[in-house]
Write a protein that holds these residues in place. Sequence first.
Motif, PDB file in Angstrom:
ATOM      1  N   GLU A  50      -1.375  -7.299   7.083  1.00 55.08           N
ATOM      2  CA  GLU A  50      -2.384  -6.913   6.089  1.00 55.08           C
ATOM      3  C   GLU A  50      -3.775  -6.739   6.711  1.00 55.08           C
ATOM      4  O   GLU A  50      -4.683  -6.273   6.045  1.00 55.08           O
ATOM      5  CB  GLU A  50      -2.394  -7.921   4.934  1.00 55.08           C
TER       6      GLU A  50
ATOM      7  N   PHE B 258       7.386  -8.533   5.622  1.00 60.81           N
ATOM      8  CA  PHE B 258       7.245  -9.838   4.961  1.00 60.81           C
ATOM      9  C   PHE B 258       7.359 -11.018   5.919  1.00 60.81           C
ATOM     10  O   PHE B 258       7.030 -12.129   5.570  1.00 60.81           O
ATOM     11  CB  PHE B 258       8.255  -9.969   3.812  1.00 60.81           C
TER      12      PHE B 258
ATOM     13  N   PHE C 177       1.877   3.024  -2.951  1.00 56.97           N
ATOM     14  CA  PHE C 177       3.310   2.768  -3.089  1.00 56.97           C
ATOM     15  C   PHE C 177       4.017   4.120  -3.140  1.00 56.97           C
ATOM     16  O   PHE C 177       3.612   4.998  -3.898  1.00 56.97           O
ATOM     17  CB  PHE C 177       3.594   1.978  -4.367  1.00 56.97           C
TER      18      PHE C 177
ATOM     19  N   VAL D   4      -3.470  -0.100  -1.295  1.00 57.29           N
ATOM     20  CA  VAL D   4      -2.045   0.078  -1.020  1.00 57.29           C
ATOM     21  C   VAL D   4      -1.538   1.296  -1.790  1.00 57.29           C
ATOM     22  O   VAL D   4      -1.795   1.432  -2.990  1.00 57.29           O
ATOM     23  CB  VAL D   4      -1.219  -1.164  -1.450  1.00 57.29           C
TER      24      VAL D   4
ATOM     25  N   TYR E 251       7.261  -6.727  -2.871  1.00 54.17           N
ATOM     26  CA  TYR E 251       5.842  -6.733  -2.508  1.00 54.17           C
ATOM     27  C   TYR E 251       5.085  -7.754  -3.350  1.00 54.17           C
ATOM     28  O   TYR E 251       4.163  -8.418  -2.883  1.00 54.17           O
ATOM     29  CB  TYR E 251       5.234  -5.330  -2.698  1.00 54.17           C
TER      30      TYR E 251
ATOM     31  N   GLY F 201       9.603   2.095  -3.296  1.00 54.39           N
ATOM     32  CA  GLY F 201       8.248   1.790  -3.739  1.00 54.39           C
ATOM     33  C   GLY F 201       8.006   2.224  -5.178  1.00 54.39           C
ATOM     34  O   GLY F 201       7.191   1.635  -5.883  1.00 54.39           O
TER      35      GLY F 201
ATOM     36  N   ARG G 232       3.438 -10.972   7.113  1.00 58.58           N
ATOM     37  CA  ARG G 232       2.600 -10.257   6.156  1.00 58.58           C
ATOM     38  C   ARG G 232       1.096 -10.458   6.394  1.00 58.58           C
ATOM     39  O   ARG G 232       0.328  -9.496   6.390  1.00 58.58           O
ATOM     40  CB  ARG G 232       2.974 -10.715   4.740  1.00 58.58           C
TER      41      ARG G 232
ATOM     42  N   TYR H   9       3.161   1.670   1.445  1.00 57.73           N
ATOM     43  CA  TYR H   9       4.297   0.759   1.341  1.00 57.73           C
ATOM     44  C   TYR H   9       5.504   1.477   0.737  1.00 57.73           C
ATOM     45  O   TYR H   9       5.437   1.946  -0.406  1.00 57.73           O
ATOM     46  CB  TYR H   9       3.885  -0.443   0.474  1.00 57.73           C
TER      47      TYR H   9
END
Length: 368
Positions: A223, A216, A339, A337, A238, A344, A219, A231
């Motif tokens: 990305e 973060f 998770f 993404v 998130y 997550g 980020r 993640y």
Amino acid sequence: MFDYLVVGSGLYGAVFAHEAAKKGKKVKVIEKRNHIAGNIYTKETEGIQVHQYGAHIFHTSDKSVWEYVQQFAEFNRYTNSPIANYHGEIYNLPFNMNTFNKLWGVITPDEAKQKIEEQRSVLKGKQPENLEEQAISLVGTDIYEKLIKSYTEKQWGRACTELPSFIIKRLPVRFTYDNNYFNDIYQGIPIGGYTQIVEKMLEHPNIEVELNVDFFENRANYETVAKKIVYTGMIDQYFDYEHGVLEYRSLRFETEALNQENFQGNAVVNYTDGETPYTRIIEHKHFEFGTQEKTVITREYSKEWKQGDEPYYPVNDQKNSELYRKYYKLAQAQENVIFGGRLGLYKYFDMHQVIKAALHAVKKELKD
Ligand code: FAD
């Protein structure tokens, strides 16, 4: 450009990275802590592998997971047999014939069942409305008072009468003289600790690992470094907490090396009285049958979680489960993404479950 950016170097991220790398994918792993391995991290002190984030015992009945993990470490024959200390009285866990014999002097399973039945009857068939009533309805008053009440109150920071009954749907009661905590077929501790497992998983020319970096904090850049993100951090973070903050229970550990060979004679001792402030003491050398001159112990305290604290146990009550469902929906809509892991997916997972889930995810992803 990398194929995958894995956020978090815990067991989930490491298994995913390892399997993807083996298939020729380029993987970058970022980790905000100053070490790999997430909560299974162990570190050598006084020649003893110290479990830095709480006692970890590997257990599974899944042969494929057991065989998978053997690639990365040899496991010893450790069997988890914790004991409870209630004002200096020692009881075996999980509740079994040894416990019942110590509590009541009973010898046979029938005598023990009769005793428990008598003690459960104080509720007169009433539907349990809180954790106290639920526990008594399952195991009776003595076990509840000595081995459950104060321990649970320390864990949750609330009286059992104020806790919902669903927290303990079942309480394992065993009518054999068997102190093995787990029912699984396979169990053990990796000789040389857990960190080496993740180290070996991440040791691959296709994997690049960066420590001390928080997704973060950069980020926008992260990305763009890979085609997809795996993640394993907190799902609500998130999505910038747009629906609110998911809650956890946290822990505090106090570790010290002692100038003596053997402090408590067992790896795990739970303190089930209300006066002792910690919930348990771990003596790490007993996980590996250590014979060093010194010993290392960790006192484990349960603690209220606030944002910024280490999140340990998700609170799967109705409020948090509903909140999680909202985030889960958002996650489903994120095409690039994946998770995964305990943060997550906001779910308590044992290690074997995390390995299984990561293997499943990577297989689905690489369609093999
Ligand atoms: P984690 O290990 O938490 O890894 C996630 C990683 O992501 C962490 O390293 C974190 O620092 C990193 N991260 C998070 N956010 C970011 C970010 N924004 N940027 C960069 N990095 C980030 N299991 C068993 O099978 N047996 C046991 O006896 C057992 N005992 C346990 C005892 C305790 C006290 C606890 C809490 C758990 C226990 N477990 C046990 C469960 C075990 O710890 C988990 O199954 C496992 O660690 C989960 O791996 P993970 O990769 O999902 O999560």
